[in-house]
Design a protein around this motif. Structure first.
Motif, PDB file in Angstrom:
ATOM      1  N   VAL A   1       0.868  -1.165   0.000  1.00 56.23           N
ATOM      2  CA  VAL A   1       0.000   0.000   0.000  1.00 56.23           C
ATOM      3  C   VAL A   1       0.908   1.219   0.000  1.00 56.23           C
ATOM      4  N   LEU A   2       0.749   2.080  -1.004  1.00 53.92           N
ATOM      5  CA  LEU A   2       1.614   3.245  -1.158  1.00 53.92           C
ATOM      6  C   LEU A   2       1.076   4.431  -0.364  1.00 53.92           C
ATOM      7  N   ALA A   3       1.838   5.514  -0.328  1.00 51.24           N
ATOM      8  CA  ALA A   3       1.503   6.661   0.518  1.00 51.24           C
ATOM      9  C   ALA A   3       0.212   7.355   0.111  1.00 51.24           C
ATOM     10  N   ASP A   4      -0.226   7.197  -1.140  1.00 51.78           N
ATOM     11  CA  ASP A   4      -1.494   7.801  -1.563  1.00 51.78           C
ATOM     12  C   ASP A   4      -2.681   6.872  -1.321  1.00 51.78           C
ATOM     13  N   GLY A   5      -2.442   5.726  -0.683  1.00 48.68           N
ATOM     14  CA  GLY A   5      -3.500   4.781  -0.374  1.00 48.68           C
ATOM     15  C   GLY A   5      -3.771   3.782  -1.479  1.00 48.68           C
ATOM     16  N   SER A   6      -3.044   3.864  -2.582  1.00 54.32           N
ATOM     17  CA  SER A   6      -3.242   2.907  -3.678  1.00 54.32           C
ATOM     18  C   SER A   6      -2.472   1.626  -3.402  1.00 54.32           C
ATOM     19  N   ALA A   7      -2.897   0.547  -4.061  1.00 52.63           N
ATOM     20  CA  ALA A   7      -2.251  -0.753  -3.910  1.00 52.63           C
ATOM     21  C   ALA A   7      -1.345  -1.013  -5.104  1.00 52.63           C
ATOM     22  N   ALA A   8      -0.242  -1.683  -4.861  1.00 52.00           N
ATOM     23  CA  ALA A   8       0.693  -2.022  -5.932  1.00 52.00           C
ATOM     24  C   ALA A   8       1.227  -3.425  -5.692  1.00 52.00           C
ATOM     25  N   THR A   9       1.379  -4.171  -6.771  1.00 50.36           N
ATOM     26  CA  THR A   9       2.031  -5.473  -6.724  1.00 50.36           C
ATOM     27  C   THR A   9       3.286  -5.372  -7.572  1.00 50.36           C
ATOM     28  N   VAL A  10       4.440  -5.640  -6.971  1.00 52.64           N
ATOM     29  CA  VAL A  10       5.705  -5.466  -7.687  1.00 52.64           C
ATOM     30  C   VAL A  10       6.473  -6.786  -7.694  1.00 52.64           C
ATOM     31  N   ARG A  11       7.043  -7.101  -8.830  1.00 51.78           N
ATOM     32  CA  ARG A  11       7.818  -8.330  -8.957  1.00 51.78           C
ATOM     33  C   ARG A  11       9.117  -8.136  -9.729  1.00 51.78           C
ATOM     34  N   GLU A  12       9.361  -6.911 -10.195  1.00 53.21           N
ATOM     35  CA  GLU A  12      10.597  -6.603 -10.902  1.00 53.21           C
ATOM     36  C   GLU A  12      10.762  -5.092 -10.950  1.00 53.21           C
ATOM     37  N   GLY A  13      11.932  -4.648 -11.405  1.00 54.31           N
ATOM     38  CA  GLY A  13      12.160  -3.209 -11.567  1.00 54.31           C
ATOM     39  C   GLY A  13      12.679  -2.540 -10.314  1.00 54.31           C
ATOM     40  N   ASP A  14      12.813  -1.218 -10.406  1.00 55.01           N
ATOM     41  CA  ASP A  14      13.408  -0.448  -9.319  1.00 55.01           C
ATOM     42  C   ASP A  14      12.640  -0.553  -8.013  1.00 55.01           C
ATOM     43  N   LEU A  15      11.325  -0.448  -8.066  1.00 56.48           N
ATOM     44  CA  LEU A  15      10.551  -0.495  -6.830  1.00 56.48           C
ATOM     45  C   LEU A  15      10.701  -1.855  -6.151  1.00 56.48           C
ATOM     46  N   PHE A  16      10.748  -2.911  -6.929  1.00 60.09           N
ATOM     47  CA  PHE A  16      10.927  -4.245  -6.360  1.00 60.09           C
ATOM     48  C   PHE A  16      12.290  -4.356  -5.683  1.00 60.09           C
TER      49      PHE A  16
END
Length: 430
Positions: A138-153
């Motif tokens: 859950v990100l700071a704006d309240g949205s949900a994210a699923t990450v499996r690759e890339g910079d955020l992962f």
């Protein structure tokens, strides 16, 4: 009254509000509520960090309703963020599966363990963050994210809770396996002369040096096809509970009252060490019981600096005369690609110093920390240290990228706290 006190009882928080979300949606609502009212929000784990990484004066989220296996497939298992490692091990074992490597504490939550960079010891397999395939955030704006690759992962696997609140973790798993566990005493000087052989020759190496002695207890764990030869229940209790906790706790208490007896106590402990072996289920070998409360500082140094780090630590303790009952623990891991992993980009060795909780010794930690920092050491994120962003930037190649990503995702510092302000620098608007 404090709403949260950690296991070591050296960190506490009195948040404005405490919630126990039962879903990712409820986590998201808490984040939105915090942002709307100008408060901060943090989710705690089980309290096994010695730092203030999980503390907040805003909304504190307890993960006790976010537990259990959510999904599974070929080579992977998805668990809710608050699932204790103990429960995860039991669920995997029931399915004939296992994690390839882990630390020795099972009370930690899945999310808490990876966010602070929990690791075990391994020749080829790194810490828990290196076994993560996917994260639900859950990100700071309240949205949900699923990450499996890339910079955020790569950033969020050891994210300190600064990039988002993890609600679920998907781990890479494999068929359950056995470990041949051997433990035996070995001279400190002999270990220094054979570090390359020891680390290259064992799947998992872990050794403990008893201060004020020349004795180490060396644990070698290697995969084996079996057959299983687990220790008898009485033997397991005798070693893991009675000797390593009850008797050791009594020795620490005596040393606390009579500091001059500590070298003699450690010498007696060294003479009592003996060789033993068994073949058992992997997670039962990896994990241990820790009932005697302590404070801990741990640094990861480049593997090639390990011998020097140990020699200088020994020399420091001999010069100082500090009475230290707890052993110094040493482990190794391969390089990691998680940006803030203590093993990022280099084969690493870990030197962990412990002190009996009733007898804190800041001078001991300060002295060892000075040695480790001269050797490009990186502090464990969940263990005591004095580093700030100015130092950490010099030992993490992707530190600036991590902070820039944090500032983009959380410009108002919804997930910030005093610890993160120190180790990462304050958010732009916080």
């Amino acid at each position: 009254m404090d709403a949260f006190v950690n296991w070591a009882r050296n960190q506490s928080a009195a948040p404005a509000e405490v919630r126990t979300p039962a879903s990712a949606g409820e986590v998201a609502q808490a984040v939105r509520d915090a942002a709307k009212t100008g408060r901060r929000v943090r989710m705690i784990g089980s309290g096994h960090s010695f730092t203030g990484v999980a503390l907040t004066d805003g909304i504190l989220l307890r993960p006790t309703a976010l537990t259990g296996v959510l999904d599974a497939g070929e080579g992977w298992v998805k668990v809710a963020a608050g699932t204790p490692i103990r429960t995860l091990n039991e669920e995997l074992d029931r399915r004939g599966l296992a994690l390839a490597n882990m630390g020795d504490i099972t009370a930690q939550t899945a999310a808490g363990a990876i966010q602070t960079g929990t690791h075990g010891s391994g020749r080829h397999v790194g810490g828990l963050a290196d076994q993560v395939l996917e994260l639900d955030l859950v990100l700071a704006d309240g949205s949900a994210a699923t990450v499996r690759e890339g910079d955020l992962f790569d950033a969020a696997r050891v994210g300190l809770g600064a990039l988002g609140i993890i609600t679920a973790v998907t781990f890479r798993v494999e068929p359950a396996f056995l470990l041949h566990h051997r433990r035996a005493p070995m001279a400190f000087s002999a270990i220094l002369d054979s570090l390359d052989e020891l680390t290259a020759g064992n799947d998992h190496l872990d050794f403990f040096w008893l201060p004020h002695t020349d004795t180490c207890l060396v644990k070698r764990n290697n995969r084996t096809p079996g057959p299983a030869r687990p220790p008898a229940a009485v033997k397991r209790w005798l070693d893991n509970v009675f000797l390593e906790n009850t008797v050791f706790g009594a020795a620490c208490a005596v040393g606390a009252r009579l500091p001059r007896t500590v070298p003699r106590i450690n010498a007696l402990s060294a003479r009592a060490l003996g060789a033993s072996e068994c073949v058992d289920t992997s997670y039962k070998v990896f994990t241990s019981v820790r009932e005697v409360r302590f404070l801990e500082m741990e640094y990861a140094v480049p593997r090639e600096h390990l011998a020097r780090a140990l020699r200088e630590t020994r020399d420091l303790m001999e010069r100082s005369g500090w009475p230290v009952t707890f052993p110094v623990e040493v482990r190794v891991t391969p390089p990691s690609d998680a940006w803030l992993s203590t093993a990022y980009g280099r084969s690493s060795a870990y030197v962990a110093c412990h002190i009996y909780r009733p007898t804190p010794n800041q001078a001991y930690f300060d002295g060892v920390e000075e040695i480790m920092q001269r050797l490009e050491g990186r502090p464990h994120w969940g263990k005591l240290h004095t580093c700030d962003a100015s130092y950490l930037r010099t030992v993490y190649p992707r530190f600036g990228d991590f902070v820039a990503l944090r500032d983009t995702l959380d410009p108002d510092g919804v997930f910030a706290n005093d610890y993160l302000d120190r180790v990462l620098g304050a958010s732009r608007e916080s």
